[in-house]
Design an enzyme around this catalytic site. Structure first.
Site, mmCIF file in Angstrom:
data_model
loop_
_atom_site.group_PDB
_atom_site.id
_atom_site.type_symbol
_atom_site.label_atom_id
_atom_site.label_comp_id
_atom_site.label_asym_id
_atom_site.label_seq_id
_atom_site.Cartn_x
_atom_site.Cartn_y
_atom_site.Cartn_z
ATOM 1 N N ASP B 194 0.907 -1.282 -0.076
ATOM 2 C CA ASP B 194 -0.023 -0.118 -0.256
ATOM 3 C C ASP B 194 0.987 1.320 0.059
ATOM 4 O O ASP B 194 0.466 2.447 -0.294
ATOM 5 C CB ASP B 194 -1.028 0.108 1.109
ATOM 6 C CG ASP B 194 -0.433 -0.228 2.609
ATOM 7 O OD1 ASP B 194 0.757 -0.513 2.620
ATOM 8 O OD2 ASP B 194 -1.143 -0.289 3.522
ATOM 9 N N GLU B 279 10.746 -3.981 13.342
ATOM 10 C CA GLU B 279 11.822 -3.761 12.639
ATOM 11 C C GLU B 279 13.142 -3.912 13.353
ATOM 12 O O GLU B 279 14.220 -4.327 12.850
ATOM 13 C CB GLU B 279 11.897 -2.380 12.015
ATOM 14 C CG GLU B 279 10.726 -1.890 10.923
ATOM 15 C CD GLU B 279 9.376 -1.561 11.628
ATOM 16 O OE1 GLU B 279 9.203 -1.850 12.770
ATOM 17 O OE2 GLU B 279 8.464 -1.415 10.873
#
Lengths: 333, 333
Positions: B194, B279
């Site tokens: 996206d 992350e």
């Protein structure tokens, strides 16, 4: 003893000779009947595999082409004039960036970007300049009483009306030459900056004679809206709301030939049209349902989607700005 | 006379025996080294020819031969492996379409698409096949207890964890060759379907030695988040939330060299990591802040945006479906 040995040797020799001769004959028959050359087979297989790979590559490109920026113009192809109204907001640069990267795959595309702004902004000017596209940069501020206010529902007033009309005005002035001239070959398409366009749709619309139409995905509370085609003609519309409208289609679902736009200098979008009648206000002076040209495999393929991008939340930004720790305003987002 | 004959026969026999023995040995060597099975070769050749004919047919129908040739691979450029987790939803095809059209501008890009699905879906298979991109198509179903449920806020559980790990597993297996070989030159990037990517960001990341970093726009409630660079080194992070995290960066804000990924076979994403630490769970075993390579003009330019696409409303579709008048399910959207 010598004779026995001679006989023995002779017999063994003759037997051996005959057996090996039979073997040789068999081998020769094999060679004649079904010659098996591994190297030749392998080379044929390699050649076929290479040819396959080449074709697969070519085939993959059938939907999209991989090209470096700035396609060479093809004089034989009609130009597609893509009209995009745009306004300043957080996602504007992102939207225009991905849109421009899609348009870069389309030969002979001329992008007409009209900002809803009292002047051309540096963000859009710079983006267009670096885009690698052929473009025209315009601006037209929407009158305040016609503009959506913060908090208004997006359906209250149509957006982009005056910008699309400004682009039509520019086109009519710029192409105003001897009628029938080459500069009147082209197609006009209205592409909002948040929608998603497959590059294929541009090849579909390029052959537009008057008005081409095709399905649009994810619009009007539907999986898709579409003209319904029977015997090669549009006979009605698949839509979730007021199918009786003259042209119950989304802005992304049609293109108009430049000739038709030029031949009807008064045709434009009516900002006062009731909700859902904006497209009809432009089209009803130009074409009848019977004349519509169905594209995308008789309107059976969705190649455009009415996607909408969420408005990003800026709560943390505002909190940090209050402490003087906001994002550097010199960095363009 | 008998002795001469005996000798002569014996000599001829021995010579003949030796020559035929040599022939036999040669034939056996041939069989051992390159077993030639004609029927097998012929069946492969027939299959390939059929496949060729099929593709040629497809190609003719698609009209792809008219399209310009594909951008040739540049052997000197490191390949960028773009890992995209994806899942079935209304906007999936639109998102993957515009993403693929962006990637088509990037030379030497290899797209690894991992579906959150028990099998590869026809929609994604077909889209990839027609995309013109070099790709690998994988699938990995997220365990039910780890999956976001309808109505859950999107931050509750991280999405795409098992899909990214599956792509890493594939990369490590596929590139497992002698260390330092050419097949280990490359860059790994995690690109959700996206987000919005400027093609420029790929040229920025191509020179990654260990881990490259850059700003990401419209993320974490901020205009942008970014590493802060002083004297060419990353010294801290501009972020709206918990700057003390080991790597307070979005997935879209870094790339890792393939070598580093291969040299650390245990590095992966931890789906159990606390919110905002996904992350970090991958990066903290690979690199220190001091080693980060700032890109995009010392992290002063936003070339990636964390855009999100609205979930389309389907109220009218549902109402029409209840009347048996819903959109044709045979039309892929």
């Amino acid at each position: 003893m010598a004779t026995r040995m001679k006989l023995k040797l002779k017999t063994v020799f003759v037997l051996y000779f005959m057996v090996s001769l039979l073997g040789l004959v068999y081998a020769l028959m094999q060679l004649g009947g079904q010659h098996c050359d591994c190297r030749e087979h392998m080379s044929v297989i390699t050649q076929l595999r290479e040819e396959l790979r080449r074709l697969q590559e070519q085939l993959k490109k059938s939907g999209a082409t991989k090209l470096p920026p700035k396609l060479p113009a093809k004089p034989s192809l009609p130009t597609i004039y893509v009209i995009t109204p745009t306004y300043a907001r957080l996602v504007q640069k992102a939207e225009l960036t991905r849109l421009s990267q899609t348009f870069l795959h389309v030969p002979n595309l001329h992008w007409i970007v009209v900002e809803d702004s009292p002047h051309k902004t540096p963000l859009v000017s710079d983006l267009l300049f670096k885009s690698g596209l052929t473009y025209t940069h315009l601006h037209m501020l929407t009158a305040k009483d016609r503009k959506l206010q913060e908090g208004d529902p997006s359906w209250l007033k149509p957006r982009g009306v005056e910008q699309r009309n400004e682009a039509l005005r520019w086109l009519r002035e710029d192409r105003r030459v001897q009628p029938g001239g080459d500069r009147q070959q082209g197609v006009v398409y209205f592409a909002d900056d948040d929608n998603t366009y497959s590059v294929q749709i541009f090849e579909e619309m390029r052959s537009t004679q008057r008005v081409s139409v095709w399905p649009v995905g994810l619009v009007g509370g539907m999986k898709f809206e579409s003209p319904v085609v029977e015997g090669g003609k549009v006979v009605r519309f698949h839509t979730g709301w007021r199918p009786s409208r003259p042209f119950p289609m989304d802005m992304a679902g049609f293109s108009v030939s430049l000739k038709l736009v030029l031949a009807n200098p008064e045709a434009c979008f009516d900002g006062e049209a009731p909700m859902g009648f904006l497209e009809s206000s432009f089209l009803q002076g130009l074409v009848t349902m019977d004349e519509l040209e169905p594209k995308a495999d008789n309107c059976s393929k969705v190649l455009v989607w009415h996607t909408r991008t969420e408005k990003p939340k800026m709560k943390r930004e505002e909190a940090l700005q209050a402490q003087g720790l906001g994002s550097d305003p010199a960095v363009e987002v």
